[in-house]
Enzyme design. Structure first.
Site, PDB file in Angstrom:
ATOM      1  N   SER A 170       0.828  -1.206   0.000  1.00 57.07           N
ATOM      2  CA  SER A 170       0.000   0.000   0.000  1.00 57.07           C
ATOM      3  C   SER A 170       0.864   1.260   0.000  1.00 57.07           C
ATOM      4  O   SER A 170       1.633   1.463  -0.928  1.00 57.07           O
ATOM      5  CB  SER A 170      -0.968  -0.053   1.197  1.00 57.07           C
ATOM      6  OG  SER A 170      -2.031   0.844   1.035  1.00 57.07           O
TER       7      SER A 170
ATOM      8  N   ASP B   5      -5.761  -4.029  -2.193  1.00 56.96           N
ATOM      9  CA  ASP B   5      -4.768  -3.591  -1.213  1.00 56.96           C
ATOM     10  C   ASP B   5      -4.156  -4.767  -0.446  1.00 56.96           C
ATOM     11  O   ASP B   5      -4.859  -5.617   0.097  1.00 56.96           O
ATOM     12  CB  ASP B   5      -5.434  -2.631  -0.222  1.00 56.96           C
ATOM     13  CG  ASP B   5      -4.430  -1.827   0.579  1.00 56.96           C
ATOM     14  OD1 ASP B   5      -3.705  -2.445   1.388  1.00 56.96           O
ATOM     15  OD2 ASP B   5      -4.362  -0.598   0.414  1.00 56.96           O
TER      16      ASP B   5
END
Length: 376
Positions: free
Chosen positions: A119, A253
């Site tokens: 991320s 993610d």
């Protein structure tokens, strides 16, 4: 209220995807040369030291080898120093601390041989691996150009027009779930790096972006292909951003399953893994009154889930750096919070410099009997 609605949807998705599997989830579905299981460690002993409650060092000894030097080879270059890979964890705005961490390591002459990022860790780590200076990365964050490319339209506006997103379904068009495609962000990232560094394989510094595969519910380390697309996948926050298709994977993610990618760093052939954890630290008393605020419970639960996901990954690290970022919201858009996170990263790393240097200069005693080769 719109922001709280978004957080609620995000929390629900996060919880379902996380707890549908056994926690902590093991690393899997790696890229080429990263899909072998981690070797077994034999006869380990650990000692842990803590400095200013911000960071932890793990030193590991084995009785399976008496080797005092080791030759590390990658891309045809042979060196006699340990291979140091840094794992940069996810955490939204709190992850700006990674800039401070890398800046101190750079100033102290501590060489990093590769980066695994999840991320925000993939965003900062990917840009850095592609040759973008830390000062430029910081400027792009503080002037909000990076945020504007990530959120092309403010979240409250997107949430307000959610009913519009159902119209295409009435006509037989069924896009993946999410408010943003993320293509503008991908293009922004690619435009931010030299043209010759837009493919991960062309980077001088080895790099993997860690994402979560919706199809098999396993983490996936992206070590080849377009840099912008890999980072787009690693930072595709559920509900906010649509999943990204890479090969036969449907990626979101990486924070759901490998928020602190220490195992992925180890699989890159690391002798020493430095992990930077920007999770909320639950070592302070919290008053009951603090949970009367709207959104406070969901915020706390998200942090609890991320901390649980990271438990297994922490054990794979040799050195753990934990910047004090508790007062920074994950999705904060305030430049002040970004500056505070950077400062926290610098402070935590300065407290660890002597221990990091001592660990690197000590005889190399691998955690594993046979190191995995680095991705080509």
């Amino acid at each position: 209220m719109l922001n709280n609605f978004f957080v609620s949807r995000f929390l629900k998705t996060l919880a379902l995807l996380t707890f549908a599997q056994s926690l902590p989830l093991a690393a899997g579905a790696q890229t080429e040369n990263l899909n072998a299981p981690l070797p077994v460690v034999q006869n380990e002993t650990h000692t842990t030291n803590t400095s200013d409650s911000t960071s932890t060092t793990r030193t590991t000894t084995t009785t399976t080898t008496t080797t005092t030097t080791r030759t590390t080879q990658h891309s045809g270059v042979v060196t006699n120093h340990p291979r140091v890979i840094i794992a940069l964890g996810g955490g939204g705005t709190r992850g700006c601390a990674h800039i401070g961490v890398l800046r101190v390591l750079e100033k102290e002459g501590i060489k990093i041989d590769g980066i695994a990022g999840t991320s925000i860790g993939a965003i900062i780590g990917g840009l850095y691996a592609a040759g973008v200076s830390l000062d430029e990365i910081e400027e792009r964050i503080l002037n909000r150009s990076l945020l504007k490319s990530f959120q092309t339209v403010p979240i409250p506006v997107r949430v307000a027009v959610i009913p519009v997103f159902f119209i295409p379904h009435l006509f037989g068009y069924h896009p993946y779930d999410g408010l943003y495609k993320g293509n503008r962000f991908r293009n922004y990232l690619n435009d931010s790096v030299p043209e010759g560094n837009r493919e991960i394989e062309s980077l001088k510094m080895p790099f993997v972006a860690v994402a979560s595969n919706l199809l098999d519910a396993k983490p996936y380390a992206i070590g080849k292909g377009n840099l912008g697309r890999a980072i787009q996948a690693s930072s595709a926050i559920p509900v906010l951003r649509r999943p990204v298709v890479i090969d036969d994977k449907l990626l979101i993610d990486g924070g759901l399953q490998a928020n602190l990618p220490a195992k992925q760093a180890r699989a890159m052939g690391a002798d020493i893994v430095i992990a930077v954890n920007v999770d909320e630290q639950f070592n302070k008393d919290v008053s009951k009154k603090s949970f009367r605020k709207i959104g406070s419970v969901s915020h706390r639960v998200i942090n609890m889930i991320l901390a649980k996901v990271d438990e297994d990954q922490i054990n794979a690290a040799d050195i753990l750096i934990c910047p004090e970022v508790n007062n920074i919201q994950i999705l904060s858009s305030k430049s002040r919070d970004a500056r505070n996170a950077i400062a926290a990263g610098e402070k935590a790393t300065k407290a660890m410099v002597d221990q990091i240097k001592a660990r690197i200069s000590s005889p190399i005693k691998p955690k594993v009997a046979e190191q995995l080769s680095a991705p080509e």
